[in-house]
Design an enzyme around this catalytic site. Structure first.
Site, PDB file in Angstrom:
ATOM      1  N   GLN A 116       0.824  -1.203   0.000  1.00  0.00           N
ATOM      2  CA  GLN A 116       0.000   0.000   0.000  1.00  0.00           C
ATOM      3  C   GLN A 116       0.863   1.260   0.000  1.00  0.00           C
ATOM      4  O   GLN A 116       0.333   2.361  -0.059  1.00  0.00           O
ATOM      5  CB  GLN A 116      -0.885   0.023   1.250  1.00  0.00           C
ATOM      6  CG  GLN A 116      -1.906  -1.100   1.335  1.00  0.00           C
ATOM      7  CD  GLN A 116      -2.630  -1.074   2.675  1.00  0.00           C
ATOM      8  OE1 GLN A 116      -2.104  -1.508   3.683  1.00  0.00           O
ATOM      9  NE2 GLN A 116      -3.846  -0.551   2.680  1.00  0.00           N
ATOM     10  N   HIS A 136      -1.011   1.512  -4.383  1.00  0.00           N
ATOM     11  CA  HIS A 136      -1.231   2.957  -4.244  1.00  0.00           C
ATOM     12  C   HIS A 136      -0.193   3.776  -4.996  1.00  0.00           C
ATOM     13  O   HIS A 136      -0.021   4.959  -4.731  1.00  0.00           O
ATOM     14  CB  HIS A 136      -1.276   3.340  -2.767  1.00  0.00           C
ATOM     15  CG  HIS A 136      -2.446   2.757  -2.047  1.00  0.00           C
ATOM     16  ND1 HIS A 136      -2.518   2.656  -0.665  1.00  0.00           N
ATOM     17  CD2 HIS A 136      -3.613   2.226  -2.518  1.00  0.00           C
ATOM     18  CE1 HIS A 136      -3.669   2.092  -0.322  1.00  0.00           C
ATOM     19  NE2 HIS A 136      -4.337   1.824  -1.422  1.00  0.00           N
ATOM     20  N   CYS A 169       5.976  12.350 -22.630  1.00  0.00           N
ATOM     21  CA  CYS A 169       6.510  11.053 -23.056  1.00  0.00           C
ATOM     22  C   CYS A 169       7.673  11.267 -24.020  1.00  0.00           C
ATOM     23  O   CYS A 169       7.625  12.150 -24.891  1.00  0.00           O
ATOM     24  CB  CYS A 169       5.388  10.258 -23.728  1.00  0.00           C
ATOM     25  SG  CYS A 169       5.875   8.609 -24.288  1.00  0.00           S
ATOM     26  N   CYS A 174       4.486   9.928 -29.827  1.00  0.00           N
ATOM     27  CA  CYS A 174       3.471  10.024 -28.774  1.00  0.00           C
ATOM     28  C   CYS A 174       3.479  11.411 -28.136  1.00  0.00           C
ATOM     29  O   CYS A 174       2.568  12.201 -28.349  1.00  0.00           O
ATOM     30  CB  CYS A 174       3.691   8.948 -27.710  1.00  0.00           C
ATOM     31  SG  CYS A 174       2.511   9.035 -26.337  1.00  0.00           S
TER      32      CYS A 174
END
Length: 397
Positions: A116, A136, A169, A174
Site C-alpha cells: 500500500q 497505491h 513522453c 506520442c
C-alpha cells in the site's frame, strides 16, 4: 477525506511478551518453510523505522516518528519537534524488513509483495518489480496515459491535482502528457497492479501482513481473499485490525523485530542495502560523417530494460581532461568527432540523495567505446564508493 482510526480501542498499541513472541515467530517460520505460495502485504508500518511517518498511529504511539498523518489532522495537531522524521523520503534507507523481503524473494520463497506504500522503498531495496504490486502507486514512477509508457525517476514525481507532472513522453510518435502514479484517497486503484495482487492472493497458502491497519479498501480485498480461501493469514501489527478475529495468527511487534526473528529461524541472513543503478550506453556511427559518432547514455530499471530510469542529474564529456560539454536531459546524447586518438571520460553525476560521488567512465580513445554497453553500478553509502558490475549474475544480494 481520510481519517485516523475512529475506535479508541483499536488505536491502542499491543506488544507480545517475549515468550509469546518467540512461540509465534517459531510458528510463522515453520509455516513459511512449508508454504507453496507465500505472499506479503505491506503497509506504512514497514517504513516507520526509516524515518517515514505512517498514517494512523495514535497520539500516544511509541513510534519515534510520532502519530500518524491522519491522526494529527483529526486532532488539528502538529508533529512534535522531538519526533524522528526524515526530511526527504528520497534519502530513506530501506529497513531490515525491506531487505529481508528481498532475500526471501531472491531465494524463491516469497512469490509476491503487495504494498500500500508509495514511498518507492520496495523497488529501491532491490525487489524485482515483476513480483511487486504497488496498489497505491510509486512516487518515483510516471506513466503516459496515451501510450502506456512508464518512466522511473530518482526524484518525487508528484504532479498537480489531476496528476500531470509537466513532463511529456519521450516517444517521438506520442509525446503524451505524463502523470504521476500516486493513488490519492478515493481514487481507483491501478487495474494491472490490483489484478496482479488478486491473482497472487488467490494462489496464496500463506499471507503475512506487515505494518498495516487493514482499514483501506479495496486494498483489504487481498487478505480477505486469503481468508475466503481458508488459507493462513498472519498479521504483524502493533494495533488490532478489523481482521484480528479472521487471522490464523496475530503478532504484536515491530515489523523489523518480526522479520529479524523469522530470518534467524530460517537461517537466511538479511543483506545490507546497496544502491543499484543500471546504465545503458550506445555508440553509433554517423552515416554522413565517418569521423563522428553519437553517444547515447541513459539509466534503466534494474529489472526491466524497457523502463527508462532518470538516475543521473547531469553528465560531463571530458576530452584530454577538459570538459567540452555538460548534458542535463535524459536520454543524454552527444556527437563526438575528431577525437579518435584522444582520451575520453564520461563523468556521471547522480542526484546525491545518499551523497553519491560522481563515477568516471574512462576510454583510451573514441574507438574503445562499445557500440552497446550495459552495466550496473553498486554504491554502498557506508563505504562511499561505486563498484562497476557488467553482468546481473555478479550482483550481490
Amino acid at each position: 477525506m481520510a481519517h485516523g482510526i475512529s475506535d479508541p480501542k483499536n488505536k491502542k498499541e499491543h506488544f507480545d511478551t517475549a515468550t509469546h513472541l518467540e512461540k509465534k515467530l517459531d510458528q510463522l517460520a515453520q509455516w513459511i518453510k512449508e508454504s507453496r505460495h507465500f505472499i506479503v502485504f505491506t503497509g506504512a508500518g514497514v517504513s516507520t523505522s526509516t524515518g517515514i511517518p505512517d498514517f494512523r498511529s495514535g497520539m500516544d504511539t511509541v513510534l519515534p516518528t510520532g502519530p500518524g498523518a491522519w491522526e494529527l489532522e483529526d486532532h488539528k495537531a502538529k508533529r512534535a519537534k522531538t519526533t524522528t522524521v526524515i526530511d526527504d523520503v528520497q534519502k530513506a534507507i530501506p529497513s531490515p524488513t525491506h531487505m529481508a523481503l528481498v532475500a526471501l524473494q531472491r531465494q524463491g520463497i516469497l512469490k509476491c509483495i503487495i504494498s500500500q506504500n508509495c514511498d518507492g522503498l520496495h523497488l529501491r531495496s532491490g525487489v524485482n518489480s515483476n513480483n511487486l504490486a504497488e496498489l497505491h502507486g510509486n512516487m518515483n514512477l510516471e506513466k503516459c496515459p496515451k501510450c502506456g509508457a512508464k518512466y522511473l525517476r530518482d526524484y518525487d514525481t508528484e504532479g498537480n491535482r489531476k496528476h500531470y507532472t509537466g513532463r511529456r513522453c519521450d516517444k517521438p510518435n506520442c509525446r503524451g502528457r505524463l502523470k504521476d502514479s500516486i493513488i490519492n484517497f478515493g481514487e481507483d486503484l491501478p487495474e494491472d497492479e490490483l489484478n496482479k495482487a488478486l491473482d497472487h492472493a488467490g494462489k496464496a497458502d500463506l499471507c503475512l501482513v506487515l505494518g498495516s491497519s487493514l482499514t483501506v479498501t479495496p486494498a483489504t480485498d487481498i487478505p480477505e481473499r486469503v481468508v475466503e480461501n481458508k488459507q493462513k493469514l498472519v498479521i504483524g501489527n502493533l494495533q488490532r485490525t478489523p481482521f484480528h478475529k479472521n487471522a490464523t495468527l496475530n503478532i504484536h511487534a515491530f515489523s523489523d523485530v518480526i522479520m529479524q526473528g523469522v530470518m534467524q529461524r530460517l537461517n537466511i541472513p538479511i543483506p545490507p542495502w546497496i544502491l543499484r543503478r543500471r546504465v545503458h550506453i550506445t555508440c553509433s556511427q554517423d552515416l554522413n560523417n565517418e569521423t563522428q559518432k553519437r553517444i547515447l547514455i541513459e539509466g534503466r530499471d534494474p529489472n526491466d530494460t524497457d523502463i527508462p530510469f532518470t538516475l543521473l542529474d547531469n553528465i560531463e564529456i571530458i576530452v584530454n581532461q577538459k570538459v567540452i560539454q555538460q548534458l542535463i536531459h535524459q536520454p543524454f546524447a552527444y556527437d563526438l568527432g575528431d577525437f579518435d586518438q584522444q582520451s575520453i571520460t564520461i563523468r556521471l553525476h547522480f542526484f546525491g540523495h545518499y551523497n553519491e560521488i560522481p563515477f568516471d567512465l574512462i576510454y583510451a580513445n573514441l574507438s574503445n567505446i562499445s557500440n552497446n554497453e550495459q552495466f550496473y553500478l553498486l554504491y554502498n553509502p557506508m563505504e562511499g564508493q561505486w563498484r562497476k558490475v557488467t553482468g546481473s549474475d555478479d550482483l550481490p544480494l
